[in-house]
Design a protein around this motif. Structure first.
Motif, PDB file in Angstrom:
ATOM      1  N   VAL A 188       0.838  -1.202   0.000  1.00 48.60           N
ATOM      2  CA  VAL A 188       0.000   0.000   0.000  1.00 48.60           C
ATOM      3  C   VAL A 188       0.872   1.251   0.000  1.00 48.60           C
ATOM      4  O   VAL A 188       0.603   2.224  -0.729  1.00 48.60           O
ATOM      5  N   GLN A 189       1.934   1.250   0.805  1.00 51.49           N
ATOM      6  CA  GLN A 189       2.828   2.407   0.838  1.00 51.49           C
ATOM      7  C   GLN A 189       3.465   2.645  -0.527  1.00 51.49           C
ATOM      8  O   GLN A 189       3.558   3.791  -0.994  1.00 51.49           O
ATOM      9  N   ALA A 190       3.892   1.574  -1.187  1.00 53.47           N
ATOM     10  CA  ALA A 190       4.499   1.712  -2.515  1.00 53.47           C
ATOM     11  C   ALA A 190       3.483   2.237  -3.522  1.00 53.47           C
ATOM     12  O   ALA A 190       3.812   3.080  -4.370  1.00 53.47           O
ATOM     13  N   ALA A 191       2.245   1.750  -3.435  1.00 56.43           N
ATOM     14  CA  ALA A 191       1.208   2.178  -4.376  1.00 56.43           C
ATOM     15  C   ALA A 191       0.873   3.653  -4.188  1.00 56.43           C
ATOM     16  O   ALA A 191       0.742   4.410  -5.162  1.00 56.43           O
ATOM     17  N   ALA A 192       0.734   4.077  -2.926  1.00 56.93           N
ATOM     18  CA  ALA A 192       0.406   5.475  -2.651  1.00 56.93           C
ATOM     19  C   ALA A 192       1.530   6.393  -3.112  1.00 56.93           C
ATOM     20  O   ALA A 192       1.288   7.461  -3.693  1.00 56.93           O
ATOM     21  N   ALA A 193       2.779   5.982  -2.882  1.00 57.32           N
ATOM     22  CA  ALA A 193       3.918   6.803  -3.296  1.00 57.32           C
ATOM     23  C   ALA A 193       3.983   6.930  -4.815  1.00 57.32           C
ATOM     24  O   ALA A 193       4.294   8.008  -5.348  1.00 57.32           O
ATOM     25  N   PHE A 194       3.676   5.853  -5.520  1.00 55.68           N
ATOM     26  CA  PHE A 194       3.748   5.925  -6.984  1.00 55.68           C
ATOM     27  C   PHE A 194       2.639   6.803  -7.554  1.00 55.68           C
ATOM     28  O   PHE A 194       2.872   7.564  -8.502  1.00 55.68           O
ATOM     29  N   VAL A 195       1.430   6.722  -7.008  1.00 54.72           N
ATOM     30  CA  VAL A 195       0.353   7.597  -7.479  1.00 54.72           C
ATOM     31  C   VAL A 195       0.734   9.057  -7.263  1.00 54.72           C
ATOM     32  O   VAL A 195       0.532   9.912  -8.144  1.00 54.72           O
ATOM     33  N   ALA A 196       1.325   9.367  -6.098  1.00 54.92           N
ATOM     34  CA  ALA A 196       1.760  10.737  -5.839  1.00 54.92           C
ATOM     35  C   ALA A 196       2.817  11.169  -6.844  1.00 54.92           C
ATOM     36  O   ALA A 196       2.811  12.314  -7.329  1.00 54.92           O
ATOM     37  N   GLU A 197       3.727  10.258  -7.200  1.00 60.50           N
ATOM     38  CA  GLU A 197       4.751  10.578  -8.197  1.00 60.50           C
ATOM     39  C   GLU A 197       4.118  10.846  -9.564  1.00 60.50           C
ATOM     40  O   GLU A 197       4.535  11.774 -10.290  1.00 60.50           O
ATOM     41  N   CYS A 198       3.107  10.049  -9.934  1.00 56.63           N
ATOM     42  CA  CYS A 198       2.412  10.274 -11.209  1.00 56.63           C
ATOM     43  C   CYS A 198       1.772  11.661 -11.258  1.00 56.63           C
ATOM     44  O   CYS A 198       1.819  12.350 -12.294  1.00 56.63           O
ATOM     45  N   ILE A 199       1.191  12.075 -10.147  1.00 58.56           N
ATOM     46  CA  ILE A 199       0.563  13.396 -10.098  1.00 58.56           C
ATOM     47  C   ILE A 199       1.627  14.482 -10.206  1.00 58.56           C
ATOM     48  O   ILE A 199       1.442  15.490 -10.909  1.00 58.56           O
ATOM     49  N   ARG A 200       2.751  14.294  -9.529  1.00 62.78           N
ATOM     50  CA  ARG A 200       3.833  15.286  -9.608  1.00 62.78           C
ATOM     51  C   ARG A 200       4.376  15.404 -11.031  1.00 62.78           C
ATOM     52  O   ARG A 200       4.792  16.484 -11.456  1.00 62.78           O
ATOM     53  N   GLN A 201       4.362  14.311 -11.784  1.00 59.88           N
ATOM     54  CA  GLN A 201       4.871  14.329 -13.156  1.00 59.88           C
ATOM     55  C   GLN A 201       3.888  14.970 -14.133  1.00 59.88           C
ATOM     56  O   GLN A 201       4.233  15.198 -15.296  1.00 59.88           O
ATOM     57  N   THR A 202       2.678  15.237 -13.673  1.00 65.67           N
ATOM     58  CA  THR A 202       1.635  15.798 -14.543  1.00 65.67           C
ATOM     59  C   THR A 202       1.584  17.310 -14.355  1.00 65.67           C
ATOM     60  O   THR A 202       1.359  17.795 -13.252  1.00 65.67           O
ATOM     61  N   PRO A 203       1.805  18.089 -15.395  1.00 63.56           N
ATOM     62  CA  PRO A 203       1.866  19.549 -15.246  1.00 63.56           C
ATOM     63  C   PRO A 203       0.545  20.126 -14.725  1.00 63.56           C
ATOM     64  O   PRO A 203      -0.538  19.634 -15.058  1.00 63.56           O
ATOM     65  N   GLU A 204       0.656  21.132 -13.905  1.00 63.72           N
ATOM     66  CA  GLU A 204      -0.546  21.851 -13.487  1.00 63.72           C
ATOM     67  C   GLU A 204      -1.226  22.427 -14.728  1.00 63.72           C
ATOM     68  O   GLU A 204      -0.576  22.919 -15.639  1.00 63.72           O
ATOM     69  N   GLY A 205      -2.539  22.328 -14.741  1.00 65.30           N
ATOM     70  CA  GLY A 205      -3.288  22.806 -15.895  1.00 65.30           C
ATOM     71  C   GLY A 205      -3.584  21.727 -16.914  1.00 65.30           C
ATOM     72  O   GLY A 205      -4.376  21.950 -17.831  1.00 65.30           O
ATOM     73  N   ALA A 206      -2.958  20.558 -16.773  1.00 63.87           N
ATOM     74  CA  ALA A 206      -3.283  19.448 -17.678  1.00 63.87           C
ATOM     75  C   ALA A 206      -4.722  19.011 -17.437  1.00 63.87           C
ATOM     76  O   ALA A 206      -5.235  19.078 -16.317  1.00 63.87           O
ATOM     77  N   ASP A 207      -5.388  18.591 -18.471  1.00 70.93           N
ATOM     78  CA  ASP A 207      -6.790  18.179 -18.390  1.00 70.93           C
ATOM     79  C   ASP A 207      -6.914  16.972 -17.460  1.00 70.93           C
ATOM     80  O   ASP A 207      -6.418  15.880 -17.760  1.00 70.93           O
ATOM     81  N   GLU A 208      -7.562  17.167 -16.315  1.00 65.95           N
ATOM     82  CA  GLU A 208      -7.661  16.106 -15.314  1.00 65.95           C
ATOM     83  C   GLU A 208      -8.480  14.918 -15.807  1.00 65.95           C
ATOM     84  O   GLU A 208      -8.315  13.799 -15.329  1.00 65.95           O
ATOM     85  N   ARG A 209      -9.360  15.135 -16.778  1.00 64.87           N
ATOM     86  CA  ARG A 209     -10.169  14.031 -17.303  1.00 64.87           C
ATOM     87  C   ARG A 209      -9.307  12.980 -18.001  1.00 64.87           C
ATOM     88  O   ARG A 209      -9.710  11.817 -18.095  1.00 64.87           O
ATOM     89  N   LEU A 210      -8.141  13.384 -18.473  1.00 68.88           N
ATOM     90  CA  LEU A 210      -7.317  12.483 -19.277  1.00 68.88           C
ATOM     91  C   LEU A 210      -6.370  11.644 -18.443  1.00 68.88           C
ATOM     92  O   LEU A 210      -5.640  10.816 -18.982  1.00 68.88           O
ATOM     93  N   GLY A 211      -6.359  11.863 -17.139  1.00 69.32           N
ATOM     94  CA  GLY A 211      -5.516  11.067 -16.263  1.00 69.32           C
ATOM     95  C   GLY A 211      -4.124  11.651 -16.102  1.00 69.32           C
ATOM     96  O   GLY A 211      -3.760  12.660 -16.711  1.00 69.32           O
ATOM     97  N   VAL A 212      -3.339  10.995 -15.260  1.00 67.50           N
ATOM     98  CA  VAL A 212      -1.983  11.458 -14.974  1.00 67.50           C
ATOM     99  C   VAL A 212      -1.036  11.077 -16.108  1.00 67.50           C
ATOM    100  O   VAL A 212      -1.301  10.167 -16.889  1.00 67.50           O
ATOM    101  N   TRP A 213       0.082  11.755 -16.153  1.00 69.98           N
ATOM    102  CA  TRP A 213       1.104  11.474 -17.161  1.00 69.98           C
ATOM    103  C   TRP A 213       1.928  10.279 -16.684  1.00 69.98           C
ATOM    104  O   TRP A 213       3.091  10.402 -16.272  1.00 69.98           O
ATOM    105  N   LEU A 214       1.312   9.143 -16.767  1.00 74.38           N
ATOM    106  CA  LEU A 214       1.885   7.899 -16.276  1.00 74.38           C
ATOM    107  C   LEU A 214       3.225   7.572 -16.939  1.00 74.38           C
ATOM    108  O   LEU A 214       4.147   7.062 -16.295  1.00 74.38           O
TER     109      LEU A 214
END
Length: 276
Positions: free
Chosen positions: A240-266
């Motif tokens: 769970v800790q690894a999963a939560a950390a990776f989701v947070a990393e995906c969000i950090r990699q996604t520029p602010e202003g990117a269309d949230e409907r399209l998901g994170v920049w995985l």
């Protein structure tokens, strides 16, 4: 063959556009060194979150025929991992997989709703079907809305850590390992996280810093990392800790202003999962 990769049968929908469901589950598992065998419950032109009404390709006979083919081939699955089901009848597909591979780790993400309401297009009888699947699972990964639906509670308004911890503990009567996701109100609102519980064991809470952006598909990414890490031998809390950390990393990699409907920049974050 002892070094052969673990194999997961992933029973989810497949959107063509928008980073969600099998579109993110397959690359995440692959990056973790796990072979993903995709069994689509429906093929959609886009995911169903805010992109209009998607074109849909559904063949009710495909899933059972695919399972029969895999069984005839002698394939062995280390995990059966189910998610979005278009209707309650598709629960029989997951039950069939559970029966054909009884020794596989059984993980159910009971995709039914979020934000205090069921997703549009899903009927109330899906709740009972999901309850039956969760009762056969080893691990379930509901969000707070789905936890309330499984428990027969009123749908949540204010969502908080104490309520989620209670939900997780009560759900261990249904499944041995429970992870309730999307928990807010942690550390005075500065963190988001998930709470977990196992039968006969103490509960736990995993926190990540709050990033005030909501993207479709992050729950699918979380569950896929959880599955992959557990198959690598991680105990549930560490997974769970690894999963939560990776989701947070995906969000950090996604520029602010990117269309949230399209998901994170995985794509930019996937190398973080690969062995070094």
């Amino acid at each position: 063959m002892s070094n052969a990769p673990k194999t997961v049968l992933a029973i989810h929908d497949l959107p063509g556009f928008g980073r969600a469901a099998l579109s993110v589950i397959v690359p995440v598992l692959s990056a973790l060194g796990v072979q993903a065998v995709a069994l689509p419950t429906a093929v959609l032109s886009t995911h169903t979150g805010g992109l209009g009404t998607p074109a849909k390709l559904s063949n009710p006979g495909y899933g059972p025929a695919a399972l029969d083919h895999y069984h005839r081939l002698g394939l062995q699955f280390d995990c059966i991992y189910s998610g979005y089901l278009a209707d309650s009848a598709q629960a029989h597909l997951v039950e069939q997989a559970f029966s054909l591979w009884p020794n596989a780790l059984k993980v159910v993400d009971p995709v039914m709703g979020d934000g205090g309401q069921m997703y549009r297009g899903l009927s109330a009888d899906l709740v009972q079907a999901m309850q039956a699947l969760c009762a056969r699972a080893d691990v379930i990964v509901p969000n707070m809305t789905e936890a309330a639906l499984l428990l027969g509670d009123e749908l949540p308004g204010v969502q908080g850590a104490e309520q989620a911890a209670g939900q997780a503990a009560r759900l261990t009567k249904l499944a041995p390992e429970v992870v309730v996701t999307g928990v807010t109100g942690l550390s005075d609102g500065r963190c988001i996280g998930c709470v977990g519980a196992g039968r006969g064991g103490a509960g736990y809470c995993v926190k990540t810093p709050m990033i005030p952006r909501l993207y479709h598909g992050t729950g699918d990414i979380f569950a896929a990392v959880l599955v992959g890490r557990m198959l690598q031998g991680n105990v549930p809390q560490a997974a769970v800790q690894a999963a939560a950390a990776f989701v947070a990393e995906c969000i950090r990699q996604t520029p602010e202003g990117a269309d949230e409907r399209l998901g994170v920049w995985l794509e930019a974050a996937l190398p973080k999962l690969m062995p070094r």
